[in-house]
Design an enzyme around this catalytic site. Sequence first.
Site, mmCIF file in Angstrom:
data_model
loop_
_atom_site.group_PDB
_atom_site.id
_atom_site.type_symbol
_atom_site.label_atom_id
_atom_site.label_comp_id
_atom_site.label_asym_id
_atom_site.label_seq_id
_atom_site.Cartn_x
_atom_site.Cartn_y
_atom_site.Cartn_z
ATOM 1 N N TYR A 112 4.263 2.009 13.051
ATOM 2 C CA TYR A 112 4.533 3.445 13.069
ATOM 3 C C TYR A 112 6.045 3.611 12.970
ATOM 4 C CZ TYR A 112 -0.335 4.168 14.426
ATOM 5 O OH TYR A 112 -1.708 4.194 14.450
ATOM 6 N N GLY A 169 0.826 -1.216 0.000
ATOM 7 C CA GLY A 169 0.000 0.000 0.000
ATOM 8 C C GLY A 169 0.853 1.257 0.000
ATOM 9 N N GLY A 225 -0.482 -5.868 2.821
ATOM 10 C CA GLY A 225 0.846 -6.507 2.821
ATOM 11 C C GLY A 225 1.699 -6.035 3.977
ATOM 12 N N TYR A 236 -3.964 -2.463 13.759
ATOM 13 C CA TYR A 236 -5.039 -2.313 14.755
ATOM 14 C C TYR A 236 -6.030 -1.248 14.300
ATOM 15 C CZ TYR A 236 -3.811 2.322 16.211
ATOM 16 O OH TYR A 236 -3.613 3.667 16.195
ATOM 17 N N TYR A 266 5.761 0.826 18.180
ATOM 18 C CA TYR A 266 4.934 0.004 17.282
ATOM 19 C C TYR A 266 5.571 -0.007 15.902
ATOM 20 C CZ TYR A 266 0.692 -1.218 14.582
ATOM 21 O OH TYR A 266 -0.220 -1.799 13.733
ATOM 22 N N ASP A 277 4.345 2.982 4.408
ATOM 23 C CA ASP A 277 5.421 2.941 5.399
ATOM 24 C C ASP A 277 5.793 4.371 5.808
ATOM 25 O OD1 ASP A 277 7.779 0.757 6.250
ATOM 26 O OD2 ASP A 277 8.389 2.871 6.295
ATOM 27 N N SER A 314 9.442 1.074 1.748
ATOM 28 C CA SER A 314 9.013 0.236 0.627
ATOM 29 C C SER A 314 9.333 0.891 -0.726
ATOM 30 C CB SER A 314 7.508 -0.040 0.727
ATOM 31 O OG SER A 314 6.789 1.178 0.759
HETATM 32 C C1 LIG Z 1 -2.534 7.419 6.599
HETATM 33 C C2 LIG Z 1 -2.101 6.231 7.416
HETATM 34 C C3 LIG Z 1 -2.986 5.664 8.312
HETATM 35 C C4 LIG Z 1 -2.616 4.549 9.070
HETATM 36 N N1 LIG Z 1 -3.520 3.999 9.943
HETATM 37 C C5 LIG Z 1 -3.162 2.903 10.654
HETATM 38 C C6 LIG Z 1 -4.087 2.286 11.559
HETATM 39 O O1 LIG Z 1 -5.223 2.707 11.705
HETATM 40 N N2 LIG Z 1 -3.669 1.192 12.249
HETATM 41 C C7 LIG Z 1 -2.402 0.674 12.105
HETATM 42 O O2 LIG Z 1 -2.104 -0.344 12.741
HETATM 43 N N3 LIG Z 1 -1.515 1.247 11.266
HETATM 44 C C8 LIG Z 1 -1.858 2.332 10.550
HETATM 45 N N4 LIG Z 1 -0.957 2.906 9.690
HETATM 46 C C9 LIG Z 1 0.383 2.335 9.587
HETATM 47 C C10 LIG Z 1 0.384 1.164 8.600
HETATM 48 O O3 LIG Z 1 -0.161 0.018 9.220
HETATM 49 C C11 LIG Z 1 1.821 0.853 8.157
HETATM 50 O O4 LIG Z 1 2.390 1.980 7.547
HETATM 51 C C12 LIG Z 1 1.869 -0.351 7.220
HETATM 52 O O5 LIG Z 1 3.159 -0.877 7.195
HETATM 53 C C13 LIG Z 1 1.430 0.020 5.834
HETATM 54 O O6 LIG Z 1 1.372 -1.086 4.995
HETATM 55 P P1 LIG Z 1 1.442 -0.823 3.422
HETATM 56 O O7 LIG Z 1 1.374 -2.126 2.733
HETATM 57 O O8 LIG Z 1 0.471 0.223 3.050
HETATM 58 O O9 LIG Z 1 2.866 -0.144 3.313
HETATM 59 P P2 LIG Z 1 4.178 -0.431 2.441
HETATM 60 O O10 LIG Z 1 4.909 0.864 2.477
HETATM 61 O O11 LIG Z 1 3.846 -0.994 1.107
HETATM 62 O O12 LIG Z 1 4.926 -1.525 3.309
HETATM 63 C C14 LIG Z 1 5.324 -1.335 4.637
HETATM 64 C C15 LIG Z 1 6.466 -2.296 4.965
HETATM 65 O O13 LIG Z 1 6.058 -3.640 4.743
HETATM 66 C C16 LIG Z 1 6.816 -4.232 3.702
HETATM 67 N N5 LIG Z 1 5.906 -4.958 2.830
HETATM 68 C C17 LIG Z 1 4.825 -4.429 2.214
HETATM 69 N N6 LIG Z 1 4.202 -5.386 1.525
HETATM 70 C C18 LIG Z 1 4.877 -6.525 1.701
HETATM 71 C C19 LIG Z 1 4.692 -7.848 1.231
HETATM 72 N N7 LIG Z 1 3.692 -8.161 0.430
HETATM 73 N N8 LIG Z 1 5.592 -8.801 1.586
HETATM 74 C C20 LIG Z 1 6.619 -8.476 2.402
HETATM 75 N N9 LIG Z 1 6.827 -7.237 2.891
HETATM 76 C C21 LIG Z 1 5.963 -6.267 2.549
HETATM 77 C C22 LIG Z 1 7.470 -3.076 2.959
HETATM 78 O O14 LIG Z 1 8.640 -3.460 2.288
HETATM 79 C C23 LIG Z 1 7.697 -2.085 4.077
HETATM 80 O O15 LIG Z 1 8.837 -2.441 4.806
HETATM 81 C C24 LIG Z 1 -1.311 4.009 8.926
HETATM 82 C C25 LIG Z 1 -0.418 4.595 8.026
HETATM 83 C C26 LIG Z 1 -0.797 5.692 7.278
HETATM 84 C C27 LIG Z 1 0.187 6.319 6.318
#
Ligand SMILES: Cc1cc2nc3c(=O)[nH]c(=O)nc-3n(C[C@H](O)[C@H](O)[C@H](O)COP(=O)(O)OP(=O)(O)OC[C@H]3O[C@@H](n4cnc5c(N)ncnc54)[C@H](O)[C@@H]3O)c2cc1C
Length: 457
Positions: A371, A8, A78, A86, A368, A11, A16
């Site tokens: 974050y 998504g 992911g 959470y 966490y 991070d 990512s």
């Molecule tokens: C606007 C916003 C709101 C948020 N709200 C919440 C919330 O309500 N609750 C909460 O718990 N967190 C929240 N977060 C934090 C969020 O859970 C983390 O940022 C999470 O890591 C995002 O996942 P992503 O796949 O979107 O990110 P990415 O940037 O794609 O990935 C995050 C990390 O995971 C790794 N990764 C991603 N996909 C994979 C995969 N398929 N296999 C292996 N590794 C992978 C990446 O390499 C990177 O290290 C929020 C973040 C933002 C920006």
Amino acid sequence: MQIRVRSGGHDYEGLSYVSQVPFVILDLFNLCEISVDVEKKSAWVQAGSTIGQLYYKIAEKSGTLGFPAGLCPTVGVGGHFSGGGYGTLLRKYGLAADNIIDARMVDVNGRILDRSSMGEDLFWAIRGGGGASFGVILAWKIQLVAVPEKVTVFTIDRTLEQDAINIVHRWQYVAHKFDKNLFIRIYLGRVKSSQDGGRTIRALFNSLFLGSVETLLPLMKESFPELGLQREDCTEMRWIESILYFSGFPTESRDVLLNRTQPNVRHFKAKSDYVQKPISTNGLKGMWKLLLGEEAEDASMILSPYGGRMDEISEYTIPFPHRAGNLYKIHYLVNWDEEEASQRYINWIRRLYNYMAPYVSKFPRTAYINYRDLDIGVNNKGNTSYAQASIWGRKYFKNNFDRLVQVKIKVDPANFFRNEQSIPPFLSCWNNNGKWIHRETKCFSLFNMYSNKLFVD
Ligand SMILES: Cc1cc2nc3c(=O)[nH]c(=O)nc-3n(C[C@H](O)[C@H](O)[C@H](O)COP(=O)(O)OP(=O)(O)OC[C@H]3O[C@@H](n4cnc5c(N)ncnc54)[C@H](O)[C@@H]3O)c2cc1C
């Protein structure tokens, strides 16, 4: 070349899609199929899906099933599930990662594994240990959870002039003990005072109750009368509408949940803390002072209550260790627009974080992983060191860090999947005196020579 996996792209430190060394991005946004099995109350969700898409698909099939993941619909499953995940169902059902029952991933040898072929250690590691250290997650199988046909939401605000300090102080004693169906978080930020036009602090009490207004009102009267909740503050709605409500969208149209683009992206820096003893009113006053500062125009502290299901799950069940004993989590956030002013805002949030040190968890001061905060420590450049990684690793995972390292050396000993905060491989063994000793793995052949003996046997 390093490989950065993006689902998504949320991070907080951009791990990512940003790197100091040459790298490729493996972007999974096209992997976004979701299949919901209402009868079995489960779903397969591909890693590139967002949680908004997942909620949408669940609601399409059932009005009484939900999933305990985050509040922001554009977050990718992911990264989110692999770091815990959470939201408002946390006190009733725990984290997203607590409700994963199978997964499909590609390991460093290019094999596609599921839960039975990856084994329980690796399956344990990817549910909260961060996916990026272990391979590429393709899909999760999740256990859906029951939600009532109608839930109740409310948002009430209180400023300093309206006794916010005492209400927030009291919330610390009761929020983790509420009925599991009740989640009340606090959003603290600076606003204009309606009395003199100057600056004041507003505490926004933002809540989801898994039940009707009739049940909620007496419960609030008994456990948190200080908030003064009235019937007219509450709205009953479907669970899926509460998702829209919490993310600030009108509740009429769900289609917005399918949008992958985060609106209003700005510069920001965030941090996290866990609170284990209520903060004194004097401590809170110091927080207010910082939140009233020049740089805090668009800053907030979000206090999310723990307790309930979070207390029931052992801190070793998955790598996410922040369970019983934690009253609530603090999420610090500051936003700004002008790039050239970045350092000023980053310094401000670091000052706030330093100020909070006496009031939050210690030895280690926990954080966490979702974050992401590179201030708490990063791996050595080029050669990942166990000692260096322990600095940030114990903050995210406490003693689960060592088990994560052991999984890492089994599944990715050459450290192919790595970033600034990835789990390092290292050697450790029992010496003749029965003492557990650690050795850095600068030498891959050493691992090959010893691994079977030291780790598998
Ligand atoms: C606007 C916003 C709101 C948020 N709200 C919440 C919330 O309500 N609750 C909460 O718990 N967190 C929240 N977060 C934090 C969020 O859970 C983390 O940022 C999470 O890591 C995002 O996942 P992503 O796949 O979107 O990110 P990415 O940037 O794609 O990935 C995050 C990390 O995971 C790794 N990764 C991603 N996909 C994979 C995969 N398929 N296999 C292996 N590794 C992978 C990446 O390499 C990177 O290290 C929020 C973040 C933002 C920006």
